[in-house]
Design an enzyme around this catalytic site. Structure first.
Site, PDB file in Angstrom:
ATOM      1  N   CYS A   2       0.837  -1.192   0.000  1.00 50.06           N
ATOM      2  CA  CYS A   2       0.000   0.000   0.000  1.00 50.06           C
ATOM      3  C   CYS A   2       0.877   1.249   0.000  1.00 50.06           C
ATOM      4  O   CYS A   2       2.071   1.188  -0.255  1.00 50.06           O
ATOM      5  CB  CYS A   2      -0.910  -0.002   1.223  1.00 50.06           C
ATOM      6  N   ASP A 102      -2.591  -9.964   7.545  1.00 53.90           N
ATOM      7  CA  ASP A 102      -1.296  -9.897   8.220  1.00 53.90           C
ATOM      8  C   ASP A 102      -1.153  -8.604   9.014  1.00 53.90           C
ATOM      9  O   ASP A 102      -0.366  -8.529   9.962  1.00 53.90           O
ATOM     10  CB  ASP A 102      -0.153 -10.060   7.221  1.00 53.90           C
ATOM     11  N   ILE A 288      10.283  -9.686 -21.298  1.00 54.94           N
ATOM     12  CA  ILE A 288      10.328  -8.702 -22.374  1.00 54.94           C
ATOM     13  C   ILE A 288      11.502  -9.007 -23.300  1.00 54.94           C
ATOM     14  O   ILE A 288      12.448  -9.695 -22.927  1.00 54.94           O
ATOM     15  CB  ILE A 288      10.453  -7.255 -21.840  1.00 54.94           C
ATOM     16  N   SER A 360      10.898 -10.962  -7.832  1.00 58.91           N
ATOM     17  CA  SER A 360      12.023 -10.393  -8.585  1.00 58.91           C
ATOM     18  C   SER A 360      13.344 -10.934  -8.052  1.00 58.91           C
ATOM     19  O   SER A 360      13.440 -11.339  -6.885  1.00 58.91           O
ATOM     20  CB  SER A 360      11.990  -8.863  -8.473  1.00 58.91           C
ATOM     21  N   GLY A 361      14.370 -10.906  -8.898  1.00 60.78           N
ATOM     22  CA  GLY A 361      15.679 -11.442  -8.521  1.00 60.78           C
ATOM     23  C   GLY A 361      16.633 -10.450  -7.894  1.00 60.78           C
ATOM     24  O   GLY A 361      17.827 -10.740  -7.749  1.00 60.78           O
TER      25      GLY A 361
END
Length: 590
Positions: A2, A102, A288, A360-361
């Site tokens: 958020c 949570d 991509i 993500s890495g």
């Protein structure tokens, strides 16, 4: 995931809610699903919230949220991955819950364990918590600094927000930090705690700000309650990495909204995809590619997809699309940066694919030595022995790499980082900003206290993690993903996994070449085509695209002949696009 904002001990009466509402309106892109405002009975605490629903999608997840007995109130940005385990522990201890979120677990954890609760949380988070009984307020940020949290203190008023732009929107702070162009031209980003606004600072990762009703406050660090014994054996390290990373992936896949993975074709994103596919039957991935063949990673992406089941959403990004979106991308940046363009596009496509959350890495290179700086840093130990006056002569060198060495005339770890990664030299910055070089040196000198660590790969990891990853990769990824209402999770920065990696002896952790320990830990899972490929990173053809961009190459956007010479060098292929982009930001806005 958020966006949050708020005021504590407001300076004026009658306009507090309007100010917080204006701050939240400026943050709407990061929380398009819901909004809320909380005001304490005495009007001394105003919390605002913009919601992106990921866990407990019902109205029960509305924020700001109080506990069942209204003893504490929270406005929360982020995700707590171990909330189910914590909730069970709290239920056993007698806590009562009214939601499945949570968020409520954080409230009950604080009521049970006070500030020691912060170290029990596993996730990415930035939140403000009002203890209604004591009147105290806490601002808390996760240990990795994945989620941003900024604050401003003036005349015993505390203001906070997820983005710097909110302080202007709420009429809280307007004065520019006149040093930000110096930082950007040196680093390519603004190093924490600084922002583009005067007296608006970033709360350090792994810290909380404790605010008392009197206006007195303190900022304290905290650590997670997980530790590991020293690991000196390579096989033990490989087994530990394998087990703890699998656990990190599994718990970061928890969500009540559609979740997927960014798949670029590099080691890190490929590994996350393959492990996530073992937990999710039909995994969604987003990739991509470009017409420019040297940036095409489809062969490596396909090698991973051949071992998984699910939907792969593939998008071609053309130079024309970059041109069409250049102005919105720059506008989306909360603070000027030389990064974030790639994150803007991949986040846009992920959202269009119906995803609300992606893995993500980020973090793999920093933890396991994936950058050239890990090999170059050893040379700094010799260069540091040269007198500062002589190091200044590197300002006159021809190549950018040699010019950067002039930073070694300054003290501190940040100067070491700038010698390895800096964009412009001290002399160049002074000429570009028409400022005395001594003034530039004074601004940059001493940033980042020196820990007197040996110039080895462990120090490189600390520099890359604390500066490049913290101030650029994480900040820009958060900003650009939330611009599209998308949450990005980073399993490599899972608290328990990162703690395990840091427990491995550096001679084992960085043995056999950069990232080899990580690769060897999953050698039966990763396709050989992926780990044997040359390292490229998640890169766009920006050298070509920016050289054709009319805004960046417009001489009217620059304030000096020296700046125009640099842009001419860029158009001639003699200047890296990141340096031209940084120059564009500073000249256009100063």
């Amino acid at each position: 995931m958020c966006r949050i904002a708020g005021l504590v001990n407001p300076l004026s009466t009658g306009t507090e809610k309007y100010k917080v509402k204006a701050m939240c309106d400026a943050l709407r892109h990061g929380g398009p699903d819901d909004e809320g405002i909380y005001a304490s009975n005495d009007g001394g605490v105003i919390f605002g919230h913009r919601r992106l629903s990921i866990i407990d999608l019902s109205a029960n997840g509305h924020q700001p949220m109080s506990d069942t007995h209204d003893r504490a109130v929270i406005t929360f940005n982020g995700e707590i991955y171990n909330y189910i385990d914590l909730k069970q522990e709290l239920l056993t201890a007698g806590a009562t819950f009214k939601t499945n979120s949570d968020t409520e677990v954080i409230l009950q954890a604080y009521l049970k364990w006070n500030t020691s609760a912060f170290g029990k949380l596993r996730g990415m988070f930035a939140f403000a918590l009002h203890d209604v009984i004591s009147g105290d307020v806490y601002l808390v940020r996760d240990t990795a600094g994945i989620k941003p949290l900024y604050y401003h203190i003036e005349d015993k008023q505390l203001a906070f927000a997820s983005e710097v732009k909110a302080f202007k929107a709420g009429d809280i702070a307007h004065a520019n930090n006149h040093n930000w162009p110096v930082y950007l031209l040196a680093y390519g980003h603004l190093p924490e705690p600084y922002t583009t606004l005067q007296n608006v600072y970033s709360l350090p990762n792994g810290h909380y700000l404790h605010w008392q009703q009197s206006g007195a406050y303190s900022i304290k660090g905290y650590t997670t309650d997980k530790s590991y014994n020293r690991v000196n054996d390579k096989e033990e390290a490989k087994n530990g990495i394998n087990a703890t990373f699998r656990s990190a992936i599994k718990r970061q896949l928890i969500a009540d909204a559609p979740i997927g993975v960014f798949l670029s074709g590099g080691v890190d994103s490929s590994l996350i995809t393959l492990l996530a596919a073992k937990e999710v039957e039909q995994l969604k991935t987003v990739s991509i590619f470009f017409n420019e063949k040297q940036y095409d990673e489809r062969a490596y992406q396909q090698a991973v997809l051949d071992k998984t089941k699910g939907d792969n959403f593939t998008y071609l990004v053309k130079q024309e699309e970059f041109e069409q979106n250049f102005a919105p991308i720059v506008k989306a940046m909360d603070m000027p940066t030389t990064d974030g363009i790639n994150s803007w596009f991949i986040s846009k496509y992920a959202r269009e694919a119906g995803l609300k959350t992606v893995l993500s890495g980020i973090g793999g290179d920093e933890l396991f030595g994936g950058y050239p700086s890990f090999d170059r840093i050893k040379y700094l130990s010799y260069l540091r022995k040269i007198p500062a006056g002589i190091m200044q002569l590197f300002n006159l060198a021809g190549s950018p790499g040699l010019k950067r060495l002039s930073y070694l005339s300054l003290e501190g770890d940040n100067a070491d980082y700038l010698a390895l990664r800096g964009l412009f030299s001290l002399n160049e910055i002074s000429r570009l900003l028409n400022a005395d070089q001594k003034e530039i040196e004074d601004i940059l000198a001493g940033e980042g206290n020196s820990e007197n660590l040996p110039y080895d790969k462990l120090k490189a990891a600390k520099l890359e993690t604390g500066l490049y990853m913290q101030n650029q990769l994480l900040r820009d990824t958060d900003m650009m993903s939330m611009q599209h209402g998308l949450e990005v999770r980073v399993p490599f920065l899972d608290e328990d996994f990162a703690a395990y990696v840091e427990s491995i002896d550096p001679h084992v952790r960085f043995a056999d070449g950069n990232k080899q320990l990580l690769i060897n830990s999953f050698n039966k899972l990763l396709p050989a085509a992926v780990w044997q490929r040359p390292k490229m990173g998640f890169t766009f053809p920006l050298q070509k695209w920016m050289a054709a961009n009319k805004d960046i190459c417009n001489a009217d956007n620059y304030n000096s002949s020296f700046a125009n010479k640099k842009i001419a060098d860029f158009k001639a292929g003699k200047l890296h696009w990141a340096r031209a982009f940084a120059l564009y930001h500073t000249q256009k806005h100063v």
